[in-house]
Design a protein around this motif. Sequence first.
Motif, PDB file in Angstrom:
ATOM      1  N   ALA A  58     104.570 -19.712  12.934  1.00 55.82           N
ATOM      2  CA  ALA A  58     105.423 -18.595  13.338  1.00 55.82           C
ATOM      3  C   ALA A  58     106.895 -18.967  13.240  1.00 55.82           C
ATOM      4  O   ALA A  58     107.720 -18.179  12.749  1.00 55.82           O
ATOM      5  N   ARG A  59     107.246 -20.156  13.666  1.00 56.47           N
ATOM      6  CA  ARG A  59     108.650 -20.594  13.627  1.00 56.47           C
ATOM      7  C   ARG A  59     109.110 -20.905  12.204  1.00 56.47           C
ATOM      8  O   ARG A  59     110.288 -20.709  11.888  1.00 56.47           O
ATOM      9  N   LEU A  60     108.198 -21.361  11.375  1.00 56.07           N
ATOM     10  CA  LEU A  60     108.550 -21.585   9.972  1.00 56.07           C
ATOM     11  C   LEU A  60     108.841 -20.272   9.259  1.00 56.07           C
ATOM     12  O   LEU A  60     109.755 -20.187   8.431  1.00 56.07           O
ATOM     13  N   VAL A  61     108.067 -19.243   9.582  1.00 53.99           N
ATOM     14  CA  VAL A  61     108.251 -17.943   8.928  1.00 53.99           C
ATOM     15  C   VAL A  61     109.644 -17.384   9.220  1.00 53.99           C
ATOM     16  O   VAL A  61     110.289 -16.796   8.346  1.00 53.99           O
ATOM     17  N   LEU A  62     110.125 -17.564  10.449  1.00 51.49           N
ATOM     18  CA  LEU A  62     111.456 -17.081  10.823  1.00 51.49           C
ATOM     19  C   LEU A  62     112.548 -18.117  10.551  1.00 51.49           C
ATOM     20  O   LEU A  62     113.715 -17.880  10.861  1.00 51.49           O
ATOM     21  N   ARG A  63     112.152 -19.244  10.007  1.00 45.54           N
ATOM     22  CA  ARG A  63     113.050 -20.377   9.744  1.00 45.54           C
ATOM     23  C   ARG A  63     113.753 -20.859  11.015  1.00 45.54           C
ATOM     24  O   ARG A  63     114.905 -21.270  10.993  1.00 45.54           O
ATOM     25  N   LEU A  64     113.031 -20.811  12.112  1.00 38.07           N
ATOM     26  CA  LEU A  64     113.478 -21.488  13.318  1.00 38.07           C
ATOM     27  C   LEU A  64     113.189 -22.983  13.199  1.00 38.07           C
ATOM     28  O   LEU A  64     113.765 -23.796  13.928  1.00 38.07           O
ATOM     29  N   LEU A  65     112.234 -23.325  12.333  1.00 39.09           N
ATOM     30  CA  LEU A  65     111.999 -24.697  11.905  1.00 39.09           C
ATOM     31  C   LEU A  65     112.186 -24.751  10.393  1.00 39.09           C
ATOM     32  O   LEU A  65     111.895 -23.782   9.692  1.00 39.09           O
ATOM     33  N   GLU A  66     112.660 -25.878   9.902  1.00 35.45           N
ATOM     34  CA  GLU A  66     112.810 -26.057   8.463  1.00 35.45           C
ATOM     35  C   GLU A  66     111.496 -26.575   7.882  1.00 35.45           C
ATOM     36  O   GLU A  66     110.917 -27.537   8.404  1.00 35.45           O
ATOM     37  N   ALA A  67     111.015 -25.938   6.827  1.00 36.19           N
ATOM     38  CA  ALA A  67     109.770 -26.334   6.192  1.00 36.19           C
ATOM     39  C   ALA A  67     109.949 -27.643   5.428  1.00 36.19           C
ATOM     40  O   ALA A  67     111.015 -27.920   4.876  1.00 36.19           O
ATOM     41  N   THR A  68     108.880 -28.447   5.394  1.00 39.03           N
ATOM     42  CA  THR A  68     108.880 -29.647   4.564  1.00 39.03           C
ATOM     43  C   THR A  68     108.743 -29.271   3.098  1.00 39.03           C
ATOM     44  O   THR A  68     109.360 -29.875   2.213  1.00 39.03           O
ATOM     45  N   SER A  69     107.917 -28.263   2.815  1.00 41.81           N
ATOM     46  CA  SER A  69     107.763 -27.755   1.457  1.00 41.81           C
ATOM     47  C   SER A  69     107.283 -26.313   1.529  1.00 41.81           C
ATOM     48  O   SER A  69     106.863 -25.835   2.585  1.00 41.81           O
ATOM     49  N   GLY A  70     107.346 -25.622   0.395  1.00 44.27           N
ATOM     50  CA  GLY A  70     106.971 -24.217   0.365  1.00 44.27           C
ATOM     51  C   GLY A  70     108.141 -23.313   0.700  1.00 44.27           C
ATOM     52  O   GLY A  70     109.262 -23.778   0.940  1.00 44.27           O
ATOM     53  N   ARG A  71     107.885 -22.019   0.716  1.00 46.52           N
ATOM     54  CA  ARG A  71     108.964 -21.074   1.014  1.00 46.52           C
ATOM     55  C   ARG A  71     108.417 -19.801   1.629  1.00 46.52           C
ATOM     56  O   ARG A  71     107.225 -19.499   1.557  1.00 46.52           O
ATOM     57  N   VAL A  72     109.337 -19.045   2.256  1.00 49.56           N
ATOM     58  CA  VAL A  72     109.051 -17.731   2.830  1.00 49.56           C
ATOM     59  C   VAL A  72     109.975 -16.731   2.164  1.00 49.56           C
ATOM     60  O   VAL A  72     111.198 -16.926   2.143  1.00 49.56           O
ATOM     61  N   VAL A  73     109.402 -15.644   1.637  1.00 52.64           N
ATOM     62  CA  VAL A  73     110.165 -14.643   0.901  1.00 52.64           C
ATOM     63  C   VAL A  73     110.087 -13.319   1.656  1.00 52.64           C
ATOM     64  O   VAL A  73     108.995 -12.819   1.936  1.00 52.64           O
ATOM     65  N   LEU A  74     111.250 -12.766   1.997  1.00 51.44           N
ATOM     66  CA  LEU A  74     111.340 -11.482   2.686  1.00 51.44           C
ATOM     67  C   LEU A  74     111.893 -10.448   1.708  1.00 51.44           C
ATOM     68  O   LEU A  74     113.071 -10.506   1.339  1.00 51.44           O
ATOM     69  N   ASP A  75     111.042  -9.525   1.283  1.00 48.01           N
ATOM     70  CA  ASP A  75     111.449  -8.485   0.327  1.00 48.01           C
ATOM     71  C   ASP A  75     112.227  -9.061  -0.857  1.00 48.01           C
ATOM     72  O   ASP A  75     113.304  -8.576  -1.222  1.00 48.01           O
ATOM     73  N   GLY A  76     111.692 -10.122  -1.427  1.00 51.60           N
ATOM     74  CA  GLY A  76     112.298 -10.716  -2.614  1.00 51.60           C
ATOM     75  C   GLY A  76     113.355 -11.763  -2.353  1.00 51.60           C
ATOM     76  O   GLY A  76     113.813 -12.424  -3.287  1.00 51.60           O
ATOM     77  N   THR A  77     113.765 -11.955  -1.095  1.00 53.55           N
ATOM     78  CA  THR A  77     114.791 -12.945  -0.752  1.00 53.55           C
ATOM     79  C   THR A  77     114.139 -14.205  -0.193  1.00 53.55           C
ATOM     80  O   THR A  77     113.402 -14.137   0.798  1.00 53.55           O
ATOM     81  N   ASP A  78     114.387 -15.337  -0.829  1.00 54.40           N
ATOM     82  CA  ASP A  78     113.856 -16.615  -0.368  1.00 54.40           C
ATOM     83  C   ASP A  78     114.672 -17.073   0.841  1.00 54.40           C
ATOM     84  O   ASP A  78     115.827 -17.482   0.713  1.00 54.40           O
ATOM     85  N   LEU A  79     114.065 -17.015   2.026  1.00 50.05           N
ATOM     86  CA  LEU A  79     114.791 -17.368   3.251  1.00 50.05           C
ATOM     87  C   LEU A  79     115.201 -18.835   3.261  1.00 50.05           C
ATOM     88  O   LEU A  79     116.223 -19.192   3.846  1.00 50.05           O
ATOM     89  N   ASN A  80     114.417 -19.682   2.631  1.00 51.21           N
ATOM     90  CA  ASN A  80     114.711 -21.118   2.647  1.00 51.21           C
ATOM     91  C   ASN A  80     115.952 -21.467   1.841  1.00 51.21           C
ATOM     92  O   ASN A  80     116.525 -22.538   2.002  1.00 51.21           O
ATOM     93  N   SER A  81     116.383 -20.556   0.966  1.00 49.38           N
ATOM     94  CA  SER A  81     117.547 -20.827   0.124  1.00 49.38           C
ATOM     95  C   SER A  81     118.844 -20.306   0.723  1.00 49.38           C
ATOM     96  O   SER A  81     119.920 -20.547   0.171  1.00 49.38           O
ATOM     97  N   LEU A  82     118.777 -19.598   1.853  1.00 49.85           N
ATOM     98  CA  LEU A  82     119.953 -18.945   2.416  1.00 49.85           C
ATOM     99  C   LEU A  82     120.803 -19.926   3.224  1.00 49.85           C
ATOM    100  O   LEU A  82     120.282 -20.775   3.951  1.00 49.85           O
ATOM    101  N   GLY A  83     122.112 -19.768   3.116  1.00 42.09           N
ATOM    102  CA  GLY A  83     123.034 -20.501   3.968  1.00 42.09           C
ATOM    103  C   GLY A  83     123.108 -19.876   5.349  1.00 42.09           C
ATOM    104  O   GLY A  83     122.505 -18.821   5.597  1.00 42.09           O
ATOM    105  N   PRO A  84     123.838 -20.494   6.287  1.00 47.51           N
ATOM    106  CA  PRO A  84     123.881 -20.009   7.673  1.00 47.51           C
ATOM    107  C   PRO A  84     124.291 -18.541   7.804  1.00 47.51           C
ATOM    108  O   PRO A  84     123.677 -17.781   8.562  1.00 47.51           O
TER     109      PRO A  84
END
Length: 314
Positions: A58-84
Amino acid sequence: MSAPMIRIETLSKRFQTGGGFLKPARAMLAVRDVSLTIAKGEVVGVVGESGCGKSTLARLVLRLLEATSGRVVLDGTDLNSLGPKALRAARRRMGMVFQDPYSSLDPRYSVADVLAEPFVVQGRPLDPAKIAGMLEAVGLPAQMAASHPHQLSGGQRQRVGIARALALRPDFVVLDEPTASLDVSIQAQIIDLLAGLRDQMGLTYLFISHDLGLVRYFCDRIVVMYLGAVVEVLPTAAATPRHPYTRALIDSGFAPDPTLRREIAPLGGEIPSPFDLPPGCAFAGRCPRVQARCRAERPELDGSAHPTACFHPL
């Protein structure tokens, strides 16, 4: 179902402990290669025993934790690639309701302060008159805005937590065991409230719980996790389970019928340490259908409409 709102792609999270003079470093995969899609308006449940990785996911999906690998995409936007700054903007579309309604609320804040906090964090204006409307939406009186968390019951605190999660009108909400600390009658009220809000606001939910009976009642699809990995995805809440672990979870659940008398047969064997998983299926030591292949190879989710990670499904 419409196109996926959320795409979770081979998401993993590794934690490391020790590393000092007396304790050697050890690594644990709390979430292992989880892939999942969630369509707009859908309620997807994630269920499993304590320690299976539900809350970490759950926390990885909201990026409250940083994933070791993989990604979460919200309507085409890769959350793991976003700056603050971009991540803060994306989080306006996401909310979270926590398991413990008391520890998730600042005891120094009034209810009005709690509800205003998302607007302060996002730097958005808030008309104080809207506080009453936010409380009304979750079934609380407007005068409760002046109260503090210690003056509220558990159910009232959880309603405040739901109102805070919905303050910015998000599309997607993670519910991390939102009824676990409440008694049964209050649980029913909170579930009814969440169902009504879903219909009124067009919300999409990721519902985390250890109670498979509750998940089958509330959710459209069910993801079953065991020691960090997905072992089965039930395409509908009424689907017959194929994985022995899912079957065991159902059989161990409470049936609210005084005319039913049955004995619960607990699973044998020991749960392996997440720091030292066996080479094959992690459930092999507890599975009544285990065979030699299960101890040597790790099963992967098949590509069927009812994905199951088991060599000998029910």
